[in-house]
Design a protein around this motif. Structure first.
Motif, PDB file in Angstrom:
ATOM      1  N   HIS A 106      -2.398  46.626  57.330  1.00  0.00           N
ATOM      2  CA  HIS A 106      -1.508  47.015  56.360  1.00  0.00           C
ATOM      3  C   HIS A 106      -2.657  47.283  55.437  1.00  0.00           C
ATOM      4  O   HIS A 106      -3.153  47.029  54.680  1.00  0.00           O
ATOM      5  CB  HIS A 106      -0.617  46.571  55.724  1.00  0.00           C
ATOM      6  N   PRO A 107      -2.415  48.963  55.116  1.00  0.00           N
ATOM      7  CA  PRO A 107      -1.489  49.910  55.123  1.00  0.00           C
ATOM      8  C   PRO A 107      -1.928  50.941  56.135  1.00  0.00           C
ATOM      9  O   PRO A 107      -0.933  51.849  57.195  1.00  0.00           O
ATOM     10  CB  PRO A 107      -1.160  51.176  54.179  1.00  0.00           C
ATOM     11  N   LYS A 108      -3.190  50.271  57.165  1.00  0.00           N
ATOM     12  CA  LYS A 108      -3.645  51.455  58.310  1.00  0.00           C
ATOM     13  C   LYS A 108      -2.515  50.884  59.399  1.00  0.00           C
ATOM     14  O   LYS A 108      -2.566  52.253  60.635  1.00  0.00           O
ATOM     15  CB  LYS A 108      -4.752  51.167  58.393  1.00  0.00           C
ATOM     16  N   ALA A 109      -2.487  50.641  60.046  1.00  0.00           N
ATOM     17  CA  ALA A 109      -1.938  50.059  60.884  1.00  0.00           C
ATOM     18  C   ALA A 109       0.038  51.096  61.567  1.00  0.00           C
ATOM     19  O   ALA A 109       0.677  50.913  60.205  1.00  0.00           O
ATOM     20  CB  ALA A 109      -1.338  48.345  61.206  1.00  0.00           C
ATOM     21  N   LYS A 110       0.101  51.507  62.288  1.00  0.00           N
ATOM     22  CA  LYS A 110       1.304  52.119  62.782  1.00  0.00           C
ATOM     23  C   LYS A 110       1.560  51.220  63.529  1.00  0.00           C
ATOM     24  O   LYS A 110       1.200  50.821  64.755  1.00  0.00           O
ATOM     25  CB  LYS A 110       0.639  53.046  62.653  1.00  0.00           C
ATOM     26  N   LEU A 111       3.571  51.822  63.994  1.00  0.00           N
ATOM     27  CA  LEU A 111       4.247  51.244  65.212  1.00  0.00           C
ATOM     28  C   LEU A 111       5.403  52.881  65.414  1.00  0.00           C
ATOM     29  O   LEU A 111       5.272  53.589  64.400  1.00  0.00           O
ATOM     30  CB  LEU A 111       4.996  50.302  64.969  1.00  0.00           C
ATOM     31  N   GLN A 112       5.859  52.695  66.134  1.00  0.00           N
ATOM     32  CA  GLN A 112       6.648  53.954  66.931  1.00  0.00           C
ATOM     33  C   GLN A 112       8.072  52.939  67.207  1.00  0.00           C
ATOM     34  O   GLN A 112       7.987  52.746  68.524  1.00  0.00           O
ATOM     35  CB  GLN A 112       5.476  54.638  67.553  1.00  0.00           C
ATOM     36  N   HIS A 113       8.763  53.476  66.501  1.00  0.00           N
ATOM     37  CA  HIS A 113      10.089  52.618  66.736  1.00  0.00           C
ATOM     38  C   HIS A 113      10.054  50.663  67.696  1.00  0.00           C
ATOM     39  O   HIS A 113      10.511  51.157  68.770  1.00  0.00           O
ATOM     40  CB  HIS A 113      10.609  53.529  67.050  1.00  0.00           C
ATOM     41  N   PRO A 114       9.685  50.912  67.155  1.00  0.00           N
ATOM     42  CA  PRO A 114       9.770  49.214  67.513  1.00  0.00           C
ATOM     43  C   PRO A 114      11.243  48.823  67.202  1.00  0.00           C
ATOM     44  O   PRO A 114      12.153  48.605  66.646  1.00  0.00           O
ATOM     45  CB  PRO A 114       8.649  47.909  66.603  1.00  0.00           C
ATOM     46  N   LEU A 115      11.557  47.703  68.626  1.00  0.00           N
ATOM     47  CA  LEU A 115      13.344  47.477  68.765  1.00  0.00           C
ATOM     48  C   LEU A 115      12.683  45.633  68.902  1.00  0.00           C
ATOM     49  O   LEU A 115      13.735  45.172  68.705  1.00  0.00           O
ATOM     50  CB  LEU A 115      13.872  47.816  70.694  1.00  0.00           C
TER      51      LEU A 115
END
Length: 215
Positions: A106-115
């Motif tokens: 963080h803050p570089k790491a990115k996810l996309q709509h984890p469920l």
């Protein structure tokens, strides 16, 4: 209730990810009493005391090390609740318009709509749904790395590695991870030590015939 998406049991208390109202609820099972635990009901990513913090469609939920962790889907975040201090904190994620497929801290790491989210050892396994991956999150180090999946929809690679099409729910039993591979209409089991995987076969099940469907 309003669109409950996942739950976890801690003693005689059931915690519910209430996606529809952007809150985490608790249900005291002996008395059957339900109330909001965290989230003001406003959709956003705001840390702080549980009653004033803002969540954004919490989905998967689990407990680890005295904290509740949840996938806050609309802000592509993994967040937690310190149950001792009753405060919400963010592990990964920055806002409604901050998403991607980036390993790192963080803050570089990115996810996309984890469920989905599940605890394993001292880490969190995350169904990074729109990236078609399973990722490992270190909540203490606020880091993410990809474990399984190619980043594109699929069922497997030519080399025989596992692929996914919008994985949703996760569950861990010992060192086996079970993945609800939603758009592939299957459940996959992965051994987290060896990486070996297989589809779960349900004996005796078959698709209905067209005649049965019509009736």
């Amino acid at each position: 209730l309003n669109s409950p998406w996942d739950l976890v049991l801690e003693g005689m208390t059931l915690y519910v990810a209430m996606a529809g109202v952007h809150q985490i609820w608790r249900i005291d099972l002996p008395v059957g009493f339900a109330r909001a635990l965290a989230g003001s009901g406003r959709e956003n990513i705001v840390d702080g005391p549980t009653e004033t913090a803002a969540l954004a469609q919490p989905s998967g939920i689990c407990n680890l090390g005295g904290n509740l962790y949840f996938a806050d889907s609309e802000v592509s975040a993994i967040r937690g609740i310190d149950m001792a201090s009753e405060r919400v904190f963010t592990v990964i994620g920055e806002g409604l318009f901050s998403f991607g497929d980036v390993d790192g801290t963080h803050p570089k790491a990115k996810l996309q709509h984890p469920l989905g989210v599940a605890a394993w050892n001292r880490s969190l396994l995350v169904a990074d749904t729109y990236n078609h991956k399973i990722k490992l999150v270190d909540p203490g180090g606020r880091s993410v790395r990809s474990l399984y999946g190619t980043g594109s929809p699929g069922a497997s690679t030519p080399e025989g590695k596992v692929a996914f099409f919008e994985p949703g729910g996760l569950s861990v039993a010992a060192d086996d991870l079970y993945v609800a591979d939603t758009n592939n209409h299957r459940v996959v089991r992965i051994n987290l030590n060896s990486g070996k995987w297989q589809e779960i076969v349900f004996d005796g099940l078959s698709a209905p015939s067209s005649l049965e469907s019509a009736s």
